[in-house]
Scaffold this motif. Sequence first.
Motif, PDB file in Angstrom:
ATOM      1  N   GLY A 163      36.897  45.646  38.205  1.00  0.00           N
ATOM      2  CA  GLY A 163      38.170  46.160  37.727  1.00  0.00           C
ATOM      3  C   GLY A 163      38.472  47.531  38.309  1.00  0.00           C
ATOM      4  N   LEU A 164      37.463  48.398  38.358  1.00  0.00           N
ATOM      5  CA  LEU A 164      37.638  49.741  38.935  1.00  0.00           C
ATOM      6  C   LEU A 164      38.001  49.648  40.413  1.00  0.00           C
ATOM      7  CD1 LEU A 164      34.575  51.607  37.345  1.00  0.00           C
ATOM      8  CD2 LEU A 164      36.990  52.039  36.845  1.00  0.00           C
ATOM      9  N   LEU A 165      37.288  48.805  41.142  1.00  0.00           N
ATOM     10  CA  LEU A 165      37.521  48.678  42.584  1.00  0.00           C
ATOM     11  C   LEU A 165      38.901  48.104  42.875  1.00  0.00           C
ATOM     12  CD1 LEU A 165      34.012  47.359  43.722  1.00  0.00           C
ATOM     13  CD2 LEU A 165      35.004  49.603  44.213  1.00  0.00           C
ATOM     14  N   PHE A 166      39.288  47.062  42.157  1.00  0.00           N
ATOM     15  CA  PHE A 166      40.582  46.440  42.420  1.00  0.00           C
ATOM     16  C   PHE A 166      41.728  47.396  42.116  1.00  0.00           C
ATOM     17  CE2 PHE A 166      44.304  43.852  41.474  1.00  0.00           C
ATOM     18  CZ  PHE A 166      44.321  43.009  42.573  1.00  0.00           C
ATOM     19  N   PHE A 187      36.777  36.738  39.698  1.00  0.00           N
ATOM     20  CA  PHE A 187      37.076  37.667  38.603  1.00  0.00           C
ATOM     21  C   PHE A 187      38.561  37.648  38.252  1.00  0.00           C
ATOM     22  CE2 PHE A 187      38.519  42.098  37.727  1.00  0.00           C
ATOM     23  CZ  PHE A 187      37.994  42.218  36.452  1.00  0.00           C
ATOM     24  N   LYS A 188      38.870  37.461  36.971  1.00  0.00           N
ATOM     25  CA  LYS A 188      40.249  37.379  36.506  1.00  0.00           C
ATOM     26  C   LYS A 188      40.890  38.761  36.567  1.00  0.00           C
ATOM     27  CE  LYS A 188      43.550  34.862  34.616  1.00  0.00           C
ATOM     28  NZ  LYS A 188      44.177  33.738  35.346  1.00  0.00           N
ATOM     29  N   LEU A 189      41.918  38.884  37.411  1.00  0.00           N
ATOM     30  CA  LEU A 189      42.552  40.179  37.635  1.00  0.00           C
ATOM     31  C   LEU A 189      43.480  40.572  36.487  1.00  0.00           C
ATOM     32  CD1 LEU A 189      43.384  39.695  41.421  1.00  0.00           C
ATOM     33  CD2 LEU A 189      41.449  40.929  40.424  1.00  0.00           C
ATOM     34  N   MET A 192      48.859  35.088  42.689  1.00  0.00           N
ATOM     35  CA  MET A 192      50.143  35.745  42.549  1.00  0.00           C
ATOM     36  C   MET A 192      49.985  37.254  42.325  1.00  0.00           C
ATOM     37  SD  MET A 192      52.439  33.494  43.084  1.00  0.00           S
ATOM     38  CE  MET A 192      51.289  32.805  44.291  1.00  0.00           C
ATOM     39  N   VAL A 193      48.928  37.641  41.617  1.00  0.00           N
ATOM     40  CA  VAL A 193      48.671  39.068  41.398  1.00  0.00           C
ATOM     41  C   VAL A 193      48.387  39.766  42.721  1.00  0.00           C
ATOM     42  CG1 VAL A 193      47.120  40.745  40.322  1.00  0.00           C
ATOM     43  CG2 VAL A 193      47.814  38.711  39.055  1.00  0.00           C
ATOM     44  N   VAL A 194      47.535  39.164  43.528  1.00  0.00           N
ATOM     45  CA  VAL A 194      47.191  39.739  44.827  1.00  0.00           C
ATOM     46  C   VAL A 194      48.422  39.837  45.720  1.00  0.00           C
ATOM     47  CG1 VAL A 194      45.902  39.337  46.955  1.00  0.00           C
ATOM     48  CG2 VAL A 194      44.779  39.004  44.746  1.00  0.00           C
ATOM     49  N   LYS A 195      49.218  38.772  45.748  1.00  0.00           N
ATOM     50  CA  LYS A 195      50.426  38.785  46.589  1.00  0.00           C
ATOM     51  C   LYS A 195      51.384  39.882  46.157  1.00  0.00           C
ATOM     52  CE  LYS A 195      53.838  36.805  45.485  1.00  0.00           C
ATOM     53  NZ  LYS A 195      55.055  36.196  44.981  1.00  0.00           N
ATOM     54  N   ARG A 196      51.575  40.021  44.845  1.00  0.00           N
ATOM     55  CA  ARG A 196      52.525  41.011  44.333  1.00  0.00           C
ATOM     56  C   ARG A 196      52.075  42.445  44.629  1.00  0.00           C
ATOM     57  NH1 ARG A 196      52.185  39.675  39.513  1.00  0.00           N
ATOM     58  NH2 ARG A 196      50.940  41.368  38.649  1.00  0.00           N
ATOM     59  N   ILE A 197      50.786  42.711  44.496  1.00  0.00           N
ATOM     60  CA  ILE A 197      50.291  44.078  44.651  1.00  0.00           C
ATOM     61  C   ILE A 197      50.201  44.502  46.115  1.00  0.00           C
ATOM     62  CG2 ILE A 197      48.242  45.537  44.333  1.00  0.00           C
ATOM     63  CD1 ILE A 197      47.786  44.172  41.678  1.00  0.00           C
ATOM     64  N   PHE A 198      49.843  43.566  47.002  1.00  0.00           N
ATOM     65  CA  PHE A 198      49.554  43.961  48.380  1.00  0.00           C
ATOM     66  C   PHE A 198      50.630  43.582  49.400  1.00  0.00           C
ATOM     67  CE2 PHE A 198      45.346  43.710  46.374  1.00  0.00           C
ATOM     68  CZ  PHE A 198      44.840  44.965  46.712  1.00  0.00           C
ATOM     69  N   SER A 199      51.683  42.901  48.980  1.00  0.00           N
ATOM     70  CA  SER A 199      52.696  42.451  49.942  1.00  0.00           C
ATOM     71  C   SER A 199      53.281  43.603  50.755  1.00  0.00           C
ATOM     72  CB  SER A 199      53.828  41.706  49.227  1.00  0.00           C
ATOM     73  OG  SER A 199      53.434  40.396  48.916  1.00  0.00           O
TER      74      SER A 199
END
Length: 408
Positions: free
Chosen positions: A197-200, A271-273, A281-288
């Motif tokens: 969680g800290l790293l993400f 790991f559940k983000l 979808m979380v990864v796409k939204r944060i890093f797009s």
Amino acid sequence: MQDVNLYIKPWMLLNIRYSGDCLDKRDRIRFTTVPNQDSPSGKENQLHSPSRDAGALFKSSDIKSASLEDLWENLSLKPTNSPHVNLSATLSPKVINEVWQEETIGRLLQLVDLSLLDSLLKQRDIVPKALQPTRQPDLIYNSSYLDRRILKAYSDAQEDEWLSAATDCVEYLPDQMVVDISRNFPEQPHRTDIVKGLLFDAIGSYYSHRAPLLNHLSDVHNGIAELLVNGNTEIALEATQLFLKLLDSPNREEFRRLLYFMAVAAHPSEFKLQKESDNRMVVKRIFSKAIVDNKNLCKGKTDLLVLFLMDHQKDVFKIPGTLHKIVSVKLMALQEGRDPNSEAGYIYCQRMDQMDYPNSTQKTTKDELLNLVKTIDEDSKLSAKEKKKLLGQFYKSHPNIFIEYFGA
């Protein structure tokens, strides 16, 4: 006897077994043939191994890890058995890079329809807006350097792909962010969920403010997205490989690490983000926006492009075989002193003898004029008055073509 130095890396010790062969296959291929001490003739040991042929060319002490670009720049493409090749001739890195860029752009233009070529013709290095952490020897006395080493050691000890990918991205984070992660580190080492969680959060926060990694050649974004929309996945993949080949090495490596982390973190079993959201979808939204932030590309196409990159992260950094072949042929021609464009490269038009050019232009012009008068004559949307006017104008300019067409 010739001394042979064998380097045993720490990770190789993990492959030692208590029974059977001491080393597994991937370790054995690192050893070259060693002269047989017991042989009176001093001949090489006749044991066969995958590296036996390579042993004639390299000493084990000469084997070093290198990037694809480094290997290519030091690769001689001249056949050793050709009497016409000057073996002392070498090509400079500048020439090799120019050939790579020229042929990469040429192939990209074949695959992607571009309305503007300025971004390709004026290729410039990307200067990131965000301050990148420096890596200098005196950092060994800096606490942030120790924090980075501790995080790396923790990741290695866990043998967790998620943690390993995240730690590789931490290399690009500013020192203060790394210190904050270390200070909030859980006292219980087994609480990997807290660490993840800290790293993400840290990586997501950094890349939400960083300049987009793929904002070079913005004209190409829409072309690749259009290929995806039309279902041309294979062509889109090759175009993406060419597109990333034009990215400068530091940003290419940073993007490779980020994309790998995104692909791992997006997996549903990882790991559940966020509790009520899908990892993908979380990864796409944060890093797009850290990847592409192109105002000329709609959100739907941007999302499609980002998800495509995540799904094909293992392949997008490969070099297309077609490009490899054409570059090698051109470099060979340059080394042999021949015209590299005479038999290599991407051909956009048919070569024509200078003597045939005048006749060809006359014939082509005549054929097109005949097509034009035919189009006017057969156009049912034109009124009789409009058609008569257009044919009259045509007759004044090209009476011979008019007469030939109507047979007057």
